[in-house]
Motif scaffolding. Structure first.
Motif, PDB file in Angstrom:
ATOM      1  N   SER A 640     -11.051  -0.107  -0.381  1.00  0.00           N
ATOM      2  CA  SER A 640     -10.571   0.834   0.616  1.00  0.00           C
ATOM      3  C   SER A 640     -10.342   0.164   1.968  1.00  0.00           C
ATOM      4  CB  SER A 640     -11.537   1.992   0.758  1.00  0.00           C
ATOM      5  OG  SER A 640     -12.781   1.508   1.179  1.00  0.00           O
ATOM      6  N   GLY A 641     -11.046  -0.927   2.240  1.00  0.00           N
ATOM      7  CA  GLY A 641     -10.887  -1.597   3.525  1.00  0.00           C
ATOM      8  C   GLY A 641      -9.449  -1.971   3.805  1.00  0.00           C
ATOM      9  N   VAL A 642      -8.768  -2.403   2.770  1.00  0.00           N
ATOM     10  CA  VAL A 642      -7.388  -2.823   2.926  1.00  0.00           C
ATOM     11  C   VAL A 642      -6.492  -1.642   3.277  1.00  0.00           C
ATOM     12  CG1 VAL A 642      -5.500  -3.995   1.762  1.00  0.00           C
ATOM     13  CG2 VAL A 642      -7.850  -4.593   1.250  1.00  0.00           C
ATOM     14  N   LEU A 643      -6.966  -0.462   2.927  1.00  0.00           N
ATOM     15  CA  LEU A 643      -6.143   0.716   3.174  1.00  0.00           C
ATOM     16  C   LEU A 643      -6.469   1.383   4.499  1.00  0.00           C
ATOM     17  CD1 LEU A 643      -6.136   2.266  -0.363  1.00  0.00           C
ATOM     18  CD2 LEU A 643      -4.412   0.876   0.733  1.00  0.00           C
ATOM     19  N   ASP A 644      -7.163   0.672   5.357  1.00  0.00           N
ATOM     20  CA  ASP A 644      -7.471   1.211   6.670  1.00  0.00           C
ATOM     21  C   ASP A 644      -6.250   1.171   7.559  1.00  0.00           C
ATOM     22  OD1 ASP A 644      -9.981   2.000   6.343  1.00  0.00           O
ATOM     23  OD2 ASP A 644     -10.931   0.200   7.150  1.00  0.00           O
ATOM     24  N   PHE A 645      -5.305   1.991   7.246  1.00  0.00           N
ATOM     25  CA  PHE A 645      -4.130   2.046   8.104  1.00  0.00           C
ATOM     26  C   PHE A 645      -4.454   2.869   9.334  1.00  0.00           C
ATOM     27  CE2 PHE A 645      -2.086   1.967   3.787  1.00  0.00           C
ATOM     28  CZ  PHE A 645      -1.699   0.643   3.863  1.00  0.00           C
ATOM     29  N   LYS A 646      -3.819   2.529  10.441  1.00  0.00           N
ATOM     30  CA  LYS A 646      -4.001   3.343  11.635  1.00  0.00           C
ATOM     31  C   LYS A 646      -3.102   4.580  11.571  1.00  0.00           C
ATOM     32  CE  LYS A 646      -5.344   0.038  15.263  1.00  0.00           C
ATOM     33  NZ  LYS A 646      -6.730   0.254  15.080  1.00  0.00           N
ATOM     34  N   LEU A 647      -1.936   4.405  11.036  1.00  0.00           N
ATOM     35  CA  LEU A 647      -0.971   5.503  11.050  1.00  0.00           C
ATOM     36  C   LEU A 647      -0.543   5.956   9.660  1.00  0.00           C
ATOM     37  CD1 LEU A 647       1.337   4.044  13.846  1.00  0.00           C
ATOM     38  CD2 LEU A 647      -0.164   6.022  14.092  1.00  0.00           C
ATOM     39  N   ALA A 648      -0.329   5.019   8.774  1.00  0.00           N
ATOM     40  CA  ALA A 648       0.218   5.380   7.471  1.00  0.00           C
ATOM     41  C   ALA A 648      -0.817   6.135   6.643  1.00  0.00           C
ATOM     42  CB  ALA A 648       0.655   4.127   6.721  1.00  0.00           C
ATOM     43  N   ASN A 649      -0.312   6.964   5.749  1.00  0.00           N
ATOM     44  CA  ASN A 649      -1.173   7.724   4.859  1.00  0.00           C
ATOM     45  C   ASN A 649      -0.505   7.710   3.490  1.00  0.00           C
ATOM     46  OD1 ASN A 649      -2.031   9.903   3.255  1.00  0.00           O
ATOM     47  ND2 ASN A 649      -2.793  10.978   5.053  1.00  0.00           N
ATOM     48  N   LEU A 650      -1.140   7.023   2.552  1.00  0.00           N
ATOM     49  CA  LEU A 650      -0.486   6.815   1.261  1.00  0.00           C
ATOM     50  C   LEU A 650      -0.187   8.123   0.545  1.00  0.00           C
ATOM     51  CD1 LEU A 650      -2.288   3.670  -0.119  1.00  0.00           C
ATOM     52  CD2 LEU A 650      -0.002   3.862   0.827  1.00  0.00           C
ATOM     53  N   ALA A 651      -1.027   9.128   0.813  1.00  0.00           N
ATOM     54  CA  ALA A 651      -0.793  10.391   0.130  1.00  0.00           C
ATOM     55  C   ALA A 651       0.470  11.074   0.649  1.00  0.00           C
ATOM     56  CB  ALA A 651      -1.986  11.316   0.300  1.00  0.00           C
ATOM     57  N   ARG A 652       0.748  10.869   1.934  1.00  0.00           N
ATOM     58  CA  ARG A 652       1.872  11.597   2.510  1.00  0.00           C
ATOM     59  C   ARG A 652       3.116  10.735   2.678  1.00  0.00           C
ATOM     60  NH1 ARG A 652      -0.686  13.044   7.266  1.00  0.00           N
ATOM     61  NH2 ARG A 652      -2.718  13.639   6.478  1.00  0.00           N
ATOM     62  N   ASP A 653       2.939   9.437   2.760  1.00  0.00           N
ATOM     63  CA  ASP A 653       4.065   8.586   3.115  1.00  0.00           C
ATOM     64  C   ASP A 653       4.680   7.841   1.936  1.00  0.00           C
ATOM     65  OD1 ASP A 653       3.847   9.338   5.784  1.00  0.00           O
ATOM     66  OD2 ASP A 653       2.283   7.859   6.142  1.00  0.00           O
ATOM     67  N   GLY A 654       4.721   8.523   0.812  1.00  0.00           N
ATOM     68  CA  GLY A 654       5.235   7.899  -0.401  1.00  0.00           C
ATOM     69  C   GLY A 654       6.619   7.287  -0.233  1.00  0.00           C
ATOM     70  N   GLN A 655       7.485   8.012   0.450  1.00  0.00           N
ATOM     71  CA  GLN A 655       8.859   7.520   0.588  1.00  0.00           C
ATOM     72  C   GLN A 655       8.926   6.259   1.426  1.00  0.00           C
ATOM     73  OE1 GLN A 655      11.031  10.942   2.016  1.00  0.00           O
ATOM     74  NE2 GLN A 655      12.062  11.064   0.030  1.00  0.00           N
ATOM     75  N   LEU A 656       8.058   6.215   2.418  1.00  0.00           N
ATOM     76  CA  LEU A 656       8.044   5.051   3.288  1.00  0.00           C
ATOM     77  C   LEU A 656       7.503   3.829   2.531  1.00  0.00           C
ATOM     78  CD1 LEU A 656       8.969   4.797   6.178  1.00  0.00           C
ATOM     79  CD2 LEU A 656       6.613   5.098   6.927  1.00  0.00           C
ATOM     80  N   VAL A 657       6.521   4.067   1.662  1.00  0.00           N
ATOM     81  CA  VAL A 657       5.998   2.991   0.825  1.00  0.00           C
ATOM     82  C   VAL A 657       7.130   2.410  -0.004  1.00  0.00           C
ATOM     83  CG1 VAL A 657       4.472   2.439  -1.107  1.00  0.00           C
ATOM     84  CG2 VAL A 657       3.684   3.976   0.686  1.00  0.00           C
ATOM     85  N   GLN A 658       7.913   3.299  -0.569  1.00  0.00           N
ATOM     86  CA  GLN A 658       9.026   2.886  -1.408  1.00  0.00           C
ATOM     87  C   GLN A 658      10.058   2.076  -0.614  1.00  0.00           C
ATOM     88  OE1 GLN A 658       9.504   5.809  -4.035  1.00  0.00           O
ATOM     89  NE2 GLN A 658      10.660   4.545  -5.436  1.00  0.00           N
ATOM     90  N   LEU A 659      10.367   2.585   0.561  1.00  0.00           N
ATOM     91  CA  LEU A 659      11.327   1.900   1.418  1.00  0.00           C
ATOM     92  C   LEU A 659      10.834   0.495   1.758  1.00  0.00           C
ATOM     93  CD1 LEU A 659      13.898   2.127   3.187  1.00  0.00           C
ATOM     94  CD2 LEU A 659      12.412   2.874   5.049  1.00  0.00           C
TER      95      LEU A 659
END
Ligand code: ADP
Ligand code: MG
Length: 700
Positions: A640-659
C-alpha cells in the motif's frame, strides 16, 4: 541550482522560523520548500456557494453559510468550557459550538462581523447547531476571480502556532512567487500538449490559488496524472529490464502430447478467450525469454484447462511441470481433474501434500529427480527444500492471493534456470490496479465463460425467512441437485463462529434427517483425512448438503450443486462472496445463491449485498470492492505504501490510469532510454522518484 531552492529548509521561509518549522515537520512531514509546495488543499471554499439558514434541512451534508455574529458566550465548568456563538443571516439564526480551542476562538470571533461558516448541521426541533464548524472572517471586496479559496489540512498543534488553514495559506502565498520559475519540468512538451495539460507552473499556481474552476480542474488532472504516470513508467521500465536480463527455456515444439490431447481428448470446444490465452502463453514460451504471466479469469471460466495445455507444452519440450494450489482440497481436486484429462496419454503425474506418507514421498522425490515423473501437483509441500526436480520447465500457481510473494520466489529457484511462471487467479483484480501493480507481470484475461452457463440468481433474505429457505433447499434436492451452506469463520470470533456452524449443522440435520437425506460437514478443525472423506462424499453425490466454512472458498468443482446458501453474509467481503457463489452455476442447471443476514446491516454491508444481487460480473464486483475498501486493503498492506498518492485515487481515476498507461507505452516505444531532449525532464523526475521510493522494486 534550480533544485536547490526547492530544497531549502522550511525554516527559512518568510513567516516560518525554527519553532513553526518544528511543528510543520512533526505534524505534516514538511521539511523543505518542496514539501510545502506539495501540501495541496483538500477542499476549496467557493464564496458563491453559500446557502440561507432557512434552507438547511436535517439531512443536509456539509453546508456553507455567510452569517453575522450576534453573540459569543463561554459556558460550562472551568475544565469543561464550551464556546457558544449565535449567528444569523436574513433568514434565521444558528448556534455554533466548540469544545476545543475555546480560548483562542473567543478572542478571534468578533460580534458584529461577517463570517463564512462551513460544517455539518444538526437540527433539534427548530434549533440548528453546528459542532466544531470551520469559521473564517468574510473578507469584503474580495475580487470574484479569486473566489475559490484553498482549505488545507491542519492539526490542533499547528493551529496553536497560528498554522490553521489560513496560516498555511499565508505561507503558501509567500512561497509560490519565489519558486514559481524554478519548479522543474516533469512531463515532456509533447505529453503536455497531447493531453492539453497546463504547464507545471500553472498547475501548481492554480491548485493552490485557482483562477477559476476550470483552471483548478485542469491542474488537479495534470498533477494526478503525473503521479500515475511516473509510477507506471517506473514499473514498466523495470519490466523491460528484467525481461531483457532473464532468458528462459524455449518451448518451441508443439508435440505429440499436446496435439493428441487437443485433437482427440478435449472434453469440449475451447472458448475463444481460452484459445486466445493459450496463444499468448505459447508465444511467451517460444520466445526464449522467461515467462512471468498472470492469468486472470472469473470463477468457472476454465483456467484449469489452460493450465493443462500449458503443462503439455512443457512436457512435449522435455520438461517437467508443477502446479501448486493453496489448500489440500484444491490440490486434490486439481490432481484428479488433470489425471482424468491426461489418462489417455500415459503421462506420469503425482500428488504431494502434507498428508502424503513418508514412504510415498520418497518415491515421489526419487522419480522427480530422475525425471520419470512429468507432473507434480500439490500444496506448499512443493516448495520444501527436499523437493528437487530434474528439469522443471514451468510452475503454475493457482489462486495467487493465498501465496506470499516470497513463496513464489522460492519456487523460481528450484533450478539453475528459473522455470516459467504462470499465476492463475480467480479474484479479478480491478483493471486499474492490475495496470498499476503488475506493470512487471504480463497479464492474460479469460473474459468469457464457457457456453451454456446461466447467471446465478442471487437473493438476499433475512434470518426470519429461514423456513422458506429450508423449503427451497428441499425443492432443489428433490430435483436431484446438491446444496452448499457456508458459515463465516473469523479469527477474532472463532469460538462463536464454530458454535454457529455446529448449531446450524444440527438444525439442518434435524430438518433433513437420515435416511432420506445425507449431510456433509467440512471445517478447518477437522483432520485432513476426515475433510477429504466428507468432501469426496459430496463430490460423488453421496451427500446432498455440504455444510462448511470458507475452506471451500476456492476451486472446488461440483457441477451438480445448484444452490449456495451463505449464512451471516454481511460478515463476508465482496470478493469472498463472489468466490463462494462461484461454487454453483458450474453445470447446466439454473443455480441460486441465497445471502442470509440479520436485519442490522452497516452501510457497507448493505452495498456489498446489493452488489452481489445486482451482478454476476467479477470485474464489476472487484471495482466496487476497490471503492469500498481502497487499494491498500485490496492488494494487501505490504504494497500500500506505493499507492500513497496525494491526489490520485485508483478507485475513481480509472480512466486516468488508462491514459497514463497508453502514454507510458507510447513514450517507451519511441524513446526507450528517454534520451531525447524533450524527454530529459521525464528522465530526471523518474530518477528522483525512484530514489524516494526504493520499495518500487519489491512489488509483485
Ligand atoms: P476456474 O477458472 O474457476 O478454475 P475450472 O477450470 O474449474 O474454472 O472450470 C470450470 C468448469 O468449466 C469445469 O467443470 C470445466 O470442466 C468446465 N469448462 C472449462 N472450459 C470449458 C469449455 N471451454 N467449455 C465447457 N466447459 C468448460
Ligand atoms: Mg480453478
Amino acid at each position: 541550482m534550480i533544485n536547490s531552492l526547492l530544497h531549502t529548509s522550511i525554516e527559512y521561509l518568510k513567516g516560518v522560523g525554527p519553532k513553526r518549522a518544528d511543528v510543520l515537520k512533526s505534524e505534516l512531514n514538511i521539511f523543505r520548500y518542496r514539501d510545502l509546495l506539495n501540501h495541496f488543499p483538500f477542499r476549496y471554499v467557493d464564496r458563491t456557494q453559500t446557502i440561507l439558514i432557512k434552507n438547511i434541512l436535517e439531512s443536509t451534508d456539509n453546508v456553507q453559510l455567510l452569517v453575522k455574529i450576534i453573540d459569543v458566550k463561554e459556558l460550562g465548568q472551568p475544565r469543561k468550557k464550551r464556546l457558544v456563538v449565535t449567528a444569523s443571516d436574513e433568514s434565521g439564526s444558528i448556534q455554533l459550538v466548540w469544545f476545543r480551542g475555546v480560548k483562542w476562538l473567543k478572542s478571534a470571533v468578533k460580534v458584529g462581523e461577517y463570517y463564512v461558516v462551513f460544517g455539518k448541521p444538526t437540527v433539534y426541533g427548530n434549533r440548528i447547531n453546528f459542532n466544531h464548524p470551520e469559521i473564517e472572517l468574510e473578507e469584503k471586496n474580495k475580487n470574484k476571480a479569486g473566489s475559490l479559496q484553498p482549505v488545507y489540512h491542519s492539526t490542533e498543534k499547528l493551529a496553536a502556532f497560528g498554522l490553521h488553514s489560513k496560516g498555511l495559506e499565508n505561507l503558501m502565498r509567500n512561497l509560490l512567487p519565489q519558486v514559481m520559475n524554478v519548479i522543474p519540468l516533469t512531463l515532456s512538451k509533447r505529453i503536455e500538449q497531447k493531453n492539453n495539460f497546463p504547464n507545471v507552473n500553472s498547475a501548481y499556481s492554480n491548485i493552490h490559488f485557482p483562477q477559476d474552476k476550470i483552471a483548478l480542474q485542469k491542474s488537479i488532472l495534470r498533477l494526478k496524472y503525473e503521479e500515475l504516470f511516473f509510477l507506471q513508467l517506473g514499473m514498466t521500465r523495470q519490466k523491460i529490464n528484467t525481461r531483457k536480463k532473464s532468458k528462459g527455456y524455449i518451448f518451441n515444439k508443439v508435440g505429440n502430447n499436446f496435439n493428441d490431447f487437443f485433437n482427440n481428448h478435449l472434453p469440449f470446444e475451447l472458448t475463444n478467450a481460452q484459445k486466445r490465452v493459450v496463444k499468448e502463453i505459447r508465444k511467451d514460451l517460444g520466445s526464449g525469454m522467461h515467462m512471468n504471466r498472470l492469468l486472470q479469469g472469473d470463477v468457472g471460466s476454465g483456467k484449469t484447462l489452460v493450465a493443462v495445455l500449458t503443462i503439455l507444452l512443457a512436457i512435449d519440450n522435455g520438461f517437467q511441470a508443477c502446479l501448486m494450489a493453496p489448500t489440500e482440497i484444491l490440490a486434490n481436486q486439481h490432481f484428479k481433474t488433470i489425471l482424468n484429462f491426461l489418462k489417455p496419454l500415459g503421462i506420469k503425474i503425482s500428488l504431494l501434500t502434507g498428508s502424503v506418507k513418508k514412504a510415498d514421498r520418497k518415491v515421489i522425490h526419487e522419480s522427480l529427480e530422475n525425471g520419470s515423473l512429468n507432473i507434480l501437483v500439490g500444496t506448499h509441500a512443493l516448495i520444501e527444500d527436499k523437493v528437487k526436480f530434474k528439469n522443471l520447465g514451468i510452475s503454475i500457481i493457482d489462486e495467487q492471493h493465498r501465496f506470499g510473494v516470497a513463496q513464489r520466489a522460492k519456487l523460481w529457484k528450484k533450478n539453475n534456470f528459473p522455470p516459467h511462471v504462470l499465476v492463475m487467479t480467480a479474484t479479478p483484480i480491478p483493471r486499474t490496479l492490475a495496470m498499476t501493480f503488475y506493470g512487471d507481470l504480463e497479464v492474460s484475461v479469460i473474459d468469457e465463460l464457457p457456453p451454456g452457463r446461466k447467471p446465478i440468481n442471487t437473493i438476499h433474505r433475512f434470518d426470519s425467512s429461514r423456513l422458506k429457505v429450508f423449503q427451497f433447499i428441499e425443492d432443489e434436492i428433490k430435483k436431484g441437485h446438491q446444496v452448499y451452506i457456508v458459515y463465516p469463520l473469523i479469527e477474532e470470533s472463532e469460538k462463536l463462529d464454530y458454535k454457529d456452524l455446529m448449531d446450524g449443522y444440527e438444525s439442518i440435520v434435524r430438518r433433513f434427517p437420515l435416511p432420506h437425506y445425507k449431510v456433509s460437514i467440512v471445517h478447518g478443525k477437522m483432520k485432513p483425512e476426515a475433510k477429504d472423506y466428507e468432501m469426496s462424499q459430496f463430490v460423488k453425490g453421496q451427500t446432498q448438503i455440504m455444510v462448511a466454512t470458507t475452506v471451500i472458498e476456492v476451486g472446488v468443482d461440483v457441477p451438480n450443486a445448484s444452490l449456495m446458501i451463505i449464512e451471516s453474509a454481511e460478515k463476508f467481503g465482496l470478493s469472498q462472496l463472489h468466490q463462494l457463489r462461484g461454487r454453483v452455476g458450474r453445470g447446466a442447471e439454473k443455480s441460486y445463491c441465497i445471502l442470509m443476514s440479520g436485519y442490522k446491516l452497516s452501510k457497507e454491508a448493505k452495498i456489498r449485498l446489493e452488489t452481489m444481487v445486482r451482478t454476476n460480473d467479477g470485474f464489476e464486483i472487484s471495482e466496487q470492492d476497490l471503492k469500498i475498501r481502497g487499494p491498500g486493503d485490496v492488494m494487501g498492506t505490504q504494497q500500500s505504501g506505493v499507492l500513497d498518492f496525494k491526489l490520485a485515487n485508483l478507485a475513481r481515476d480509472g480512466q486516468l490510469v488508462q491514459l497514463a498507461k497508453i502514454d507510458v507505452d507510447e513514450l517507451l516505444n519511441m524513446d526507450p532510454h528517454l534520451s531525447s531532449s524533450d524527454n530529459q525532464s521525464i528522465n530526471t523526475e523518474l530518477l528522483r522518484q525512484i530514489k524516494l521510493k526504493p520499495n518500487w522494486s519489491n512489488i509483485s
